[in-house]
Design an enzyme around this catalytic site. Structure first.
Site, PDB file in Angstrom:
ATOM      1  N   TYR A   1      11.626  58.817   9.595  1.00  0.00           N
ATOM      2  CA  TYR A   1      10.879  60.037   9.272  1.00  0.00           C
ATOM      3  C   TYR A   1      10.502  60.101   7.791  1.00  0.00           C
ATOM      4  O   TYR A   1       9.587  60.820   7.414  1.00  0.00           O
ATOM      5  CB  TYR A   1      11.688  61.294   9.627  1.00  0.00           C
ATOM      6  CG  TYR A   1      11.876  61.526  11.110  1.00  0.00           C
ATOM      7  CD1 TYR A   1      11.329  60.671  12.059  1.00  0.00           C
ATOM      8  CD2 TYR A   1      12.602  62.607  11.572  1.00  0.00           C
ATOM      9  CE1 TYR A   1      11.510  60.884  13.416  1.00  0.00           C
ATOM     10  CE2 TYR A   1      12.784  62.835  12.932  1.00  0.00           C
ATOM     11  CZ  TYR A   1      12.239  61.959  13.844  1.00  0.00           C
ATOM     12  OH  TYR A   1      12.424  62.179  15.179  1.00  0.00           O
TER      13      TYR A   1
ATOM     14  N   ASP B   1      20.111  54.067  24.009  1.00  0.00           N
ATOM     15  CA  ASP B   1      19.667  54.229  25.403  1.00  0.00           C
ATOM     16  C   ASP B   1      20.863  54.535  26.303  1.00  0.00           C
ATOM     17  O   ASP B   1      20.801  55.396  27.188  1.00  0.00           O
ATOM     18  CB  ASP B   1      18.873  53.009  25.891  1.00  0.00           C
ATOM     19  CG  ASP B   1      19.446  51.691  25.401  1.00  0.00           C
ATOM     20  OD1 ASP B   1      20.359  51.698  24.554  1.00  0.00           O
ATOM     21  OD2 ASP B   1      18.981  50.642  25.880  1.00  0.00           O
TER      22      ASP B   1
ATOM     23  N   LYS C   1      20.944  51.203  17.477  1.00  0.00           N
ATOM     24  CA  LYS C   1      20.144  50.282  18.308  1.00  0.00           C
ATOM     25  C   LYS C   1      20.266  48.914  17.635  1.00  0.00           C
ATOM     26  O   LYS C   1      19.280  48.249  17.312  1.00  0.00           O
ATOM     27  CB  LYS C   1      18.691  50.793  18.376  1.00  0.00           C
ATOM     28  CG  LYS C   1      17.806  50.100  19.390  1.00  0.00           C
ATOM     29  CD  LYS C   1      18.141  50.445  20.820  1.00  0.00           C
ATOM     30  CE  LYS C   1      17.286  49.629  21.773  1.00  0.00           C
ATOM     31  NZ  LYS C   1      17.707  49.741  23.173  1.00  0.00           N
TER      32      LYS C   1
ATOM     33  N   ASP D   1      17.593  63.494  16.450  1.00  0.00           N
ATOM     34  CA  ASP D   1      16.608  64.503  16.828  1.00  0.00           C
ATOM     35  C   ASP D   1      16.575  64.622  18.356  1.00  0.00           C
ATOM     36  O   ASP D   1      16.643  65.711  18.937  1.00  0.00           O
ATOM     37  CB  ASP D   1      15.238  64.046  16.281  1.00  0.00           C
ATOM     38  CG  ASP D   1      14.180  65.122  16.373  1.00  0.00           C
ATOM     39  OD1 ASP D   1      14.493  66.230  16.846  1.00  0.00           O
ATOM     40  OD2 ASP D   1      13.028  64.848  15.976  1.00  0.00           O
TER      41      ASP D   1
ATOM     42  N   ASP E   1      18.927  67.505  20.986  1.00  0.00           N
ATOM     43  CA  ASP E   1      18.262  68.403  21.940  1.00  0.00           C
ATOM     44  C   ASP E   1      18.799  68.170  23.354  1.00  0.00           C
ATOM     45  O   ASP E   1      19.000  69.103  24.120  1.00  0.00           O
ATOM     46  CB  ASP E   1      16.743  68.180  21.929  1.00  0.00           C
ATOM     47  CG  ASP E   1      16.051  69.138  20.972  1.00  0.00           C
ATOM     48  OD1 ASP E   1      16.728  69.667  20.077  1.00  0.00           O
ATOM     49  OD2 ASP E   1      14.828  69.349  21.128  1.00  0.00           O
TER      50      ASP E   1
END
Ligand code: NAD
Length: 360
Positions: free
Chosen positions: A135, A222, A190, A246, A250
């Site tokens: 980001y 994942d 990852k 992020d 959620d």
């Protein structure tokens, strides 16, 4: 104990008023100072984060924040939109650690889309690194391919990047938080595909050597996304980078099924923090007195625990929230048959009454 109070827009003013009443009922020596932020600040001063508001936030021990945003500001240039206030506060206060607990209250088990036995008693904490990763990494942008491979076509790119100090400080935060809870950290990466996250994994492992009393596991993102809905109670503290955090925060938040119940905290290296509900300003229900104030009240409890080191007072607020739920009081977003439907102010007053009953 100086608290900057920034209610913001929409339901922000309604829910922060209730959280404030709850804090005041504790009768501790708090000093509250209010300021405008978001659309309300733009309307009054032409900027969503006026200098005076930022200064107040910087000088306070903690910020109690409502929510910002309103559809009527959607046409403004990006840098003047209400939501920019949050980004500005994060940047100027150096808020690099975002805490999002996902707790399933016994009385609200039915609100989740998962089977009750999977989430009853759920209590996990997602810690998201908030100021690095893809980001913010440079360079980023768009360009026309110059090698003639894709004549005339554009390409866009962002850079995923983490430095050692950035990973170390969020790892310390996660291990320290786990020490006060279930003593387990799951670091999500990852590493099988991305060099940045192989580095992340290596550095987290190194930091772990200083916390032998805390268990560490590594999990690919994942798999973590799957495990969060398959066996969420197996997690305690989850720590991860900005982008994975992020998404996973959620997902974890929604395990509990009720957006009006979810608090959050964003902390800097000095322990200063910004505390806010995970939801937005809900313009669709603003002014109706029906918003659920519990996420903001629980954010105030986090403020006491993480910035003011008032653990006992935080636990009292959390117990008072449990108590009003046990009494069957429900705002419309969490209402179900057989319960008592209440509005924002009634819910806040009930939490205050439950606090006073404890003291008695
Ligand atoms: P939202 O979270 O405001 O609302 C989503 C839905 O949840 C709405 O139906 C709303 O009525 C409901 N809801 C939210 N909080 C509730 C509560 N406490 N009690 C009962 N119901 C509640 O998200 P949105 O509608 O996508 O965004 C509205 C505005 O909020 C936008 O301007 C957006 O940019 C802004 N926003 C701000 C923040 C923030 O201040 N941190 C976060 C997200 C969205």
């Amino acid at each position: 104990m100086k608290i900057a109070v920034l209610p913001g827009d929409g339901i922000g003013t309604e829910i922060v008023a209730q959280a404030l009443a709850v804090l005041q009922a504790l009768e501790l020596p708090f000093e509250f100072e209010h300021a405008l932020v978001g659309g309300a600040a733009y309307a009054a001063h032409g900027h969503p984060l006026p200098e005076a508001t930022l200064k107040l936030a910087q000088q306070a021990d903690a910020v109690l924040f409502g929510a910002v945003g309103d559809w009527k500001y959607d046409q403004l240039e990006r840098h003047l939109r209400p939501e920019q206030a949050i980004l500005g506060l994060r940047k100027h206060l150096g808020l690099f650690a975002n805490f999002r607990p996902a707790i399933c209250y016994e009385q609200l088990v039915d609100a989740s889309s998962l089977k009750p036995e999977l989430i009853a008693g759920l209590d996990i904490l997602i810690i998201r690194e908030l100021t690095g990763d893809i980001y913010f990494g440079q360079p980023r942008g768009r360009r026309i391919a110059s090698d003639g491979l894709f004549p005339g076509s554009e390409e866009a790119f962002d850079t995923m990047r983490y430095s050692r100090p950035e990973i170390e400080r969020i790892a310390h935060v996660a291990f320290k938080a786990a020490r006060q809870r279930g003593k387990k950290v799951t670091s999500v990466d990852k590493a099988n595909v991305l060099e940045t996250f192989q580095f992340w994994k290596d550095v987290v492992t190194e930091v772990h050597a200083q916390y032998p009393d805390v268990a560490l596991e590594h999990m690919y993102v994942d798999n973590a996304a799957m495990q969060l809905v398959k066996r969420p109670k197996a997690f305690d503290v989850v720590v991860t980078g900005n982008m994975f955090g992020d998404i996973l925060s959620d997902e974890a938040a929604m395990l509990t099924g009720s957006i009006g119940m979810l608090p959050s905290a964003s902390l800097n290296e000095r322990g200063q923090g910004l505390y806010e509900p995970s939801h937005g300003s809900a313009p669709d229900i603003a002014g109706q007195g029906i918003a659920n104030p519990l996420a903001t009240i629980l954010s105030a409890a986090m403020l006491l625990r993480y910035s003011l080191r008032q653990d006992a007072a935080a636990a009292r607020i959390e117990a008072a929230v449990q108590s009003v739920l046990a009494q069957g009081l429900r705002t419309p977003d969490i209402y179900r048959e057989g319960c008592t439907r209440v509005g924002t102010a009634q819910m806040g007053a009930a939490v205050v009454a439950a606090l006073r009953a404890q003291a008695g």
